[in-house]
Design a protein around this motif. Structure first.
Motif, PDB file in Angstrom:
ATOM      1  N   ASN A  72       0.741  -1.126  -0.096  1.00  0.00           N
ATOM      2  CA  ASN A  72      -0.001   0.067  -0.054  1.00  0.00           C
ATOM      3  C   ASN A  72       0.658   1.175   0.007  1.00  0.00           C
ATOM      4  O   ASN A  72       0.552   2.268  -0.655  1.00  0.00           O
ATOM      5  CB  ASN A  72      -1.015  -0.193   1.210  1.00  0.00           C
ATOM      6  N   LEU A  79      -7.384  11.408   0.943  1.00  0.00           N
ATOM      7  CA  LEU A  79      -7.612  10.085   1.570  1.00  0.00           C
ATOM      8  C   LEU A  79      -7.240  10.141   3.131  1.00  0.00           C
ATOM      9  O   LEU A  79      -6.524  10.945   3.702  1.00  0.00           O
ATOM     10  CB  LEU A  79      -6.819   8.813   1.161  1.00  0.00           C
ATOM     11  N   ALA A  80      -8.411   9.521   3.878  1.00  0.00           N
ATOM     12  CA  ALA A  80      -8.427   9.852   5.293  1.00  0.00           C
ATOM     13  C   ALA A  80      -7.074   9.487   5.910  1.00  0.00           C
ATOM     14  O   ALA A  80      -6.584  10.240   7.022  1.00  0.00           O
ATOM     15  CB  ALA A  80      -9.420   8.814   6.086  1.00  0.00           C
ATOM     16  N   GLY A 132     -10.662   0.478   7.641  1.00  0.00           N
ATOM     17  CA  GLY A 132     -11.256   1.170   7.015  1.00  0.00           C
ATOM     18  C   GLY A 132     -10.461   2.190   6.009  1.00  0.00           C
ATOM     19  O   GLY A 132     -10.732   2.217   5.016  1.00  0.00           O
ATOM     20  N   LYS A 133      -9.632   2.849   6.897  1.00  0.00           N
ATOM     21  CA  LYS A 133      -8.818   3.764   5.978  1.00  0.00           C
ATOM     22  C   LYS A 133      -7.720   3.198   4.874  1.00  0.00           C
ATOM     23  O   LYS A 133      -7.807   3.639   3.827  1.00  0.00           O
ATOM     24  CB  LYS A 133      -7.881   4.523   6.861  1.00  0.00           C
ATOM     25  N   ARG A 187      -8.816   0.295   3.471  1.00  0.00           N
ATOM     26  CA  ARG A 187      -9.617  -0.096   2.399  1.00  0.00           C
ATOM     27  C   ARG A 187      -9.927   0.992   1.344  1.00  0.00           C
ATOM     28  O   ARG A 187      -9.881   0.860   0.032  1.00  0.00           O
ATOM     29  CB  ARG A 187     -11.046  -0.639   2.929  1.00  0.00           C
ATOM     30  N   GLU A 188      -9.798   2.029   1.923  1.00  0.00           N
ATOM     31  CA  GLU A 188     -10.092   3.342   0.982  1.00  0.00           C
ATOM     32  C   GLU A 188      -9.007   3.588   0.018  1.00  0.00           C
ATOM     33  O   GLU A 188      -9.127   3.807  -1.114  1.00  0.00           O
ATOM     34  CB  GLU A 188     -10.292   4.601   1.801  1.00  0.00           C
ATOM     35  N   ILE A 189      -7.620   3.178   0.759  1.00  0.00           N
ATOM     36  CA  ILE A 189      -6.400   3.484  -0.304  1.00  0.00           C
ATOM     37  C   ILE A 189      -6.421   2.354  -1.160  1.00  0.00           C
ATOM     38  O   ILE A 189      -6.209   2.440  -2.555  1.00  0.00           O
ATOM     39  CB  ILE A 189      -5.122   3.253   0.845  1.00  0.00           C
ATOM     40  N   ARG A 190      -6.862   1.136  -0.839  1.00  0.00           N
ATOM     41  CA  ARG A 190      -6.975   0.218  -1.864  1.00  0.00           C
ATOM     42  C   ARG A 190      -7.758   0.260  -3.124  1.00  0.00           C
ATOM     43  O   ARG A 190      -7.556  -0.143  -4.185  1.00  0.00           O
ATOM     44  CB  ARG A 190      -7.337  -1.227  -1.437  1.00  0.00           C
ATOM     45  N   GLN A 191      -9.160   1.096  -2.591  1.00  0.00           N
ATOM     46  CA  GLN A 191     -10.088   1.037  -3.851  1.00  0.00           C
ATOM     47  C   GLN A 191      -9.422   2.336  -4.570  1.00  0.00           C
ATOM     48  O   GLN A 191      -9.551   2.058  -5.800  1.00  0.00           O
ATOM     49  CB  GLN A 191     -11.439   1.498  -2.950  1.00  0.00           C
ATOM     50  N   PHE A 192      -8.739   3.257  -3.955  1.00  0.00           N
ATOM     51  CA  PHE A 192      -8.303   4.366  -4.974  1.00  0.00           C
ATOM     52  C   PHE A 192      -7.163   3.839  -5.774  1.00  0.00           C
ATOM     53  O   PHE A 192      -7.017   3.967  -6.786  1.00  0.00           O
ATOM     54  CB  PHE A 192      -7.465   5.569  -3.858  1.00  0.00           C
TER      55      PHE A 192
END
Length: 390
Positions: free
Chosen positions: A202, A223-224, A296-297, A299-304
Motif C-alpha cells: 500500500n 484520503l483519510a 477502513g482507511k 480499504r479506502e487506499i486500496r480502492q483508490f
C-alpha cells in the motif's frame, strides 16, 4: 521472546532430518537458504505493478520482498516474536509469483484451470519443497515445518474451503506428504509477515503511482490516512521541496500503519493470553491485525489504487499485451515439450498424462522473469507483444 513466540529449540523439524548448524538457529538457516535460492534471485526481474521495461525506479518483486521483511522484523521485535522466522516467511512469500505480477498469475491460473489450477502461494511452497534442486540429500530447501506452515497459510487457514473453491494442486500434493495443519491459523510470526505485505505494497504503490503520474499528491491527500500526514509535514517544514515533502508524508503514513498493527496486536495478544505458539494456531481468529479504524482507511487506499493505478488505461494496455504472451507460450510448450531446456526433460519423460505435463509447463513459465518470458515469446512466435512488431 514472549511465551507465545516460536522458539527454534522447539521447532517441529524438517521433513528430511539434518544435523543442526553450530552457528545458526534452524529459522536463520531457513532464511539463508531462501536468500540463496534461484527463485529469490529471479524476483529481481519480476513485476510488482510496472513491467520491468517501464523504468528502473519502480518496485520489483525483490525490492517489495525486502521491504516486507524489514517491516516484519520491526513488528515482531516490538511484539516479542521470533524475528528470524518472520523474516524467512516474508522473504519466501512471493517466490511463486509468475512474470508480470498478478496479471501473469491470472493468465496462468486460467490456463491451468483444467489441470488443478495455479496459485502463487501454493507455487511458493512447491518451489521450496521441490523445484529448487541444489542439495544432494533432497529436492527443495528442506525448510522447517514452521516456515513451510507460514508460507502455506500466512493469510489464514486454507481449510475448510469456501463453496466452489478448490485446494490448489501444489498445496494438496505437498500436504499429503507433510501435514501442515491447513485448518488452523499460522504462527503469530507468519501473521506478521502477511500484514507486513499489506503495509509495504500500500505504501510503495502510492509512491510508484505518483512517480508514474497516474495521480497527484493533492488527490491522495484527500484520503483519510494520508491527508493528516501531508498536513503535519506542511506545518513542520514550510516550503519543503516537493520530493522531500512527498517522502516525509508517505513515511508517516507507513509509520501509522506499523504502529497501528503493533498496538492492536499487543492488545489482542494480552486478551487471548496464549501459553505458546500452538495456542495461537488454534485460537480461531488472528492475533495480528489492524484496528477497525485503520482497516477502513486502508480499504479506502486500496480502492483508490485499484481504480487509479491497477486499472489505469496505461497499465491495462500493458496487462493485455503480457497476458497474450503467457496465453501463447503455454500451448506452445504443451504441444512441444522439447522446447523446454534440457534439465526439464527428465521430469517430462517421467510424467504421466496431460495434467502432469501441464504442471511442469506451469512451473517453467512461472519461474520466468519478465524479460525472459518476453524473449521466449518473441523467439517462438516472432512477435514483440509490447511493441506490436513481427
Amino acid at each position: 521472546m514472549a511465551i507465545y513466540a516460536c522458539d527454534p529449540q522447539q521447532a517441529r523439524g524438517r521433513r528430511v532430518p539434518e544435523e543442526e548448524s553450530a552457528f545458526r538457529s534452524c529459522f536463520q538457516r531457513d532464511r539463508d537458504r531462501i536468500i540463496h535460492s534461484s527463485a529469490f534471485r529471479r524476483l529481481k526481474h519480476k513485476t510488482q505493478v510496472f513491467v520491468e521495461h517501464e523504468g528502473d525506479f519502480y518496485r520489483t518483486r525483490l525490492t517489495h520482498t525486502i521491504e516486507v521483511a524489514q517491516v516484519a522484523r520491526t513488528m515482531c521485535g516490538a511484539l516479542g516474536l521470533n524475528t528470524d522466522l518472520t523474516e524467512a516467511v516474508a522473504l519466501a512469500h512471493d517466490l511463486g509469483h509468475t512474470p508480470f505480477g498478478h496479471t501473469g498469475e491470472d493468465a496462468l491460473a486460467a490456463l491451468m484451470a483444467p489441470y488443478g489450477g495455479f496459485d502463487h502461494n501454493a507455487q511458493a511452497l512447491r518451489i521450496v519443497t521441490s523445484l529448487e534442486r541444489h542439495y544432494a540429500q533432497f529436492d527443495g530447501l528442506n525448510l522447517t515445518w514452521d516456515t513451510l506452515e507460514g508460507i502455506a497459510k500466512h493469510n489464514g487457514p486454507v481449510l475448510p474451503l469456501t463453496p466452489g473453491a478448490v485446494l490448489p494442486a501444489a498445496l494438496a500434493d505437498y500436504n499429503a506428504l507433510h501435514d501442515l495443519e491447513l485448518h488452523t491459523h499460522a504462527s503469530a510470526e507468519a501473521q506478521v509477515a502477511a500484514l507486513s505485505d499489506d503495509i509495504a505494497y500500500n505504501n510503495h504503490d502510492l509512491q510508484d503511482g505518483l512517480r508514474a503520474g497516474l495521480f497527484t499528491e493533492d488527490e491522495i491527500a484527500e484520503l483519510a490516512l494520508i491527508g493528516p500526514a501531508y498536513a503535519q509535514v506542511d506545518r513542520l517544514y514550510v516550503g519543503l521541496d516537493p520530493y522531500r515533502r512527498r517522502h516525509e508524508a508517505l513515511r508517516r503514513v507507513f509509520g501509522y500503519m506499523v504502529s497501528d498493527v503493533i498496538d492492536t496486536s499487543a492488545a489482542r495478544l494480552a486478551a487471548a493470553a496464549p501459553d505458546g505458539p500452538d495456542a495461537i494456531r488454534t485460537l480461531g481468529h488472528p492475533v495480528i491485525a489492524f484496528s477497525d479504524g485503520m482497516r477502513g482507511k486502508i480499504r479506502e487506499i486500496r480502492q483508490f489504487l485499484f481504480t487509479r493505478m491497477y486499472r489505469a488505461p496505461s497499465v491495462m494496455e500493458v496487462r493485455q499485451k503480457v497476458t497474450q504472451a503467457v496465453d501463447e507460450l503455454f500451448p506452445l510448450y504443451m504441444a512441444d515439450p522439447l522446447l523446454l531446456p534440457q534439465r526439464w526433460q527428465a521430469d517430462i519423460a517421467a510424467c504421466a498424462g496431460q495434467a502432469a505435463l501441464a504442471r511442469i509447463v506451469a512451473d517453467y513459465i512461472a519461474g520466468m522473469t519478465d524479460r525472459y518470458a518476453l524473449q521466449a515469446h518473441a523467439r517462438l512466435t516472432g512477435t514483440d507483444v509490447l511493441h506490436d512488431r513481427h
